[in-house]
Scaffold this motif. Structure first.
Motif, PDB file in Angstrom:
ATOM      1  N   SER A  36       0.826  -1.216   0.000  1.00 33.97           N
ATOM      2  CA  SER A  36       0.000   0.000   0.000  1.00 33.97           C
ATOM      3  C   SER A  36       0.860   1.266   0.000  1.00 33.97           C
ATOM      4  CB  SER A  36      -0.987   0.003   1.173  1.00 33.97           C
ATOM      5  OG  SER A  36      -0.294  -0.033   2.394  1.00 33.97           O
ATOM      6  N   MET A  62       2.076   2.085  -3.600  1.00 31.41           N
ATOM      7  CA  MET A  62       1.104   2.488  -4.615  1.00 31.41           C
ATOM      8  C   MET A  62       1.162   3.977  -4.995  1.00 31.41           C
ATOM      9  SD  MET A  62       0.177  -0.358  -5.592  1.00 31.41           S
ATOM     10  CE  MET A  62      -0.854   0.286  -6.905  1.00 31.41           C
ATOM     11  N   GLU A  66      -2.839  -2.483  -7.008  1.00 31.27           N
ATOM     12  CA  GLU A  66      -2.417  -3.040  -5.718  1.00 31.27           C
ATOM     13  C   GLU A  66      -2.679  -4.543  -5.671  1.00 31.27           C
ATOM     14  OE1 GLU A  66      -3.033  -2.108  -0.944  1.00 31.27           O
ATOM     15  OE2 GLU A  66      -3.691  -0.646  -2.441  1.00 31.27           O
ATOM     16  N   THR A  67      -3.776  -4.973  -6.248  1.00 31.53           N
ATOM     17  CA  THR A  67      -4.109  -6.406  -6.292  1.00 31.53           C
ATOM     18  C   THR A  67      -3.086  -7.178  -7.109  1.00 31.53           C
ATOM     19  OG1 THR A  67      -6.454  -5.892  -6.064  1.00 31.53           O
ATOM     20  CG2 THR A  67      -5.901  -8.074  -6.939  1.00 31.53           C
ATOM     21  N   SER A  99       0.246  -7.292  -5.074  1.00 34.30           N
ATOM     22  CA  SER A  99       0.115  -8.192  -3.922  1.00 34.30           C
ATOM     23  C   SER A  99       0.155  -9.652  -4.353  1.00 34.30           C
ATOM     24  CB  SER A  99      -1.190  -7.923  -3.169  1.00 34.30           C
ATOM     25  OG  SER A  99      -1.185  -6.647  -2.607  1.00 34.30           O
TER      26      SER A  99
END
Length: 159
Positions: A14, A17, A34-35, A38
């Motif tokens: 986070s 980002m 972000e997905t 991750s």
């Protein structure tokens, strides 16, 4: 300014980002969500470095290694912090980490018209080995070529 570069974990995603959003021009569609970031970090052999200035993340690099090869997938520094050597410091640390992981070759793809990035990679010893026509599709629907580059960590005559 003093900086620290360290191996990141998913807790850092986070904080990365804002750098991602600032560093990549939306026109080219190169920024990851972000997905996506991750999910990548959960995979075996995938890793991220973060560059901190005054305990704030101001750059990152994402790579993956499989056996004796690695791919530099992303490297970014915010626009206002460019020209201070942070991108090169991150790239150098990627190379150190690859050597630690017994990598023999590092590959990357760069938008062929991204002259600053190409110069950065060439200054670190990367050399072009191929071209992918229409590899990048920007938000303007224009297809842009990618240059595939490699750094041979075994044969120093290429550096």
């Amino acid at each position: 300014m003093n900086h620290v570069i360290r191996i990141a974990d998913w807790h850092d995603v986070s904080a990365v980002m804002p750098v991602m959003e600032d560093a990549f021009d939306p026109l080219y569609g190169e920024a990851w969500s972000e997905t996506q970031l991750s999910a990548l970090l959960l995979g075996p052999g995938n890793w991220m470095l973060v560059l901190e200035v005054e305990e704030r993340i101001c750059g990152f690099a994402v790579a993956r290694s499989v056996l004796d090869e690695a791919e530099l997938m992303l490297i970014a520094v915010p626009q206002k912090m460019r020209g201070r050597g942070y991108g090169r410091a991150l790239l150098d640390k990627v190379i150190v980490e690859c050597r630690r992981r017994n990598v023999r070759r590092i590959y990357l793809e760069v938008r062929s018209d991204n002259e600053n990035a190409v110069m950065l990679y060439e200054s670190a010893g990367f050399r072009p080995v191929g071209r992918r026509s229409g590899y990048y599709r920007g938000k303007d629907a224009v297809l842009r070529d990618a240059t595939t580059m490699v750094l041979d960590l075994v044969n120093d005559s290429l550096r």
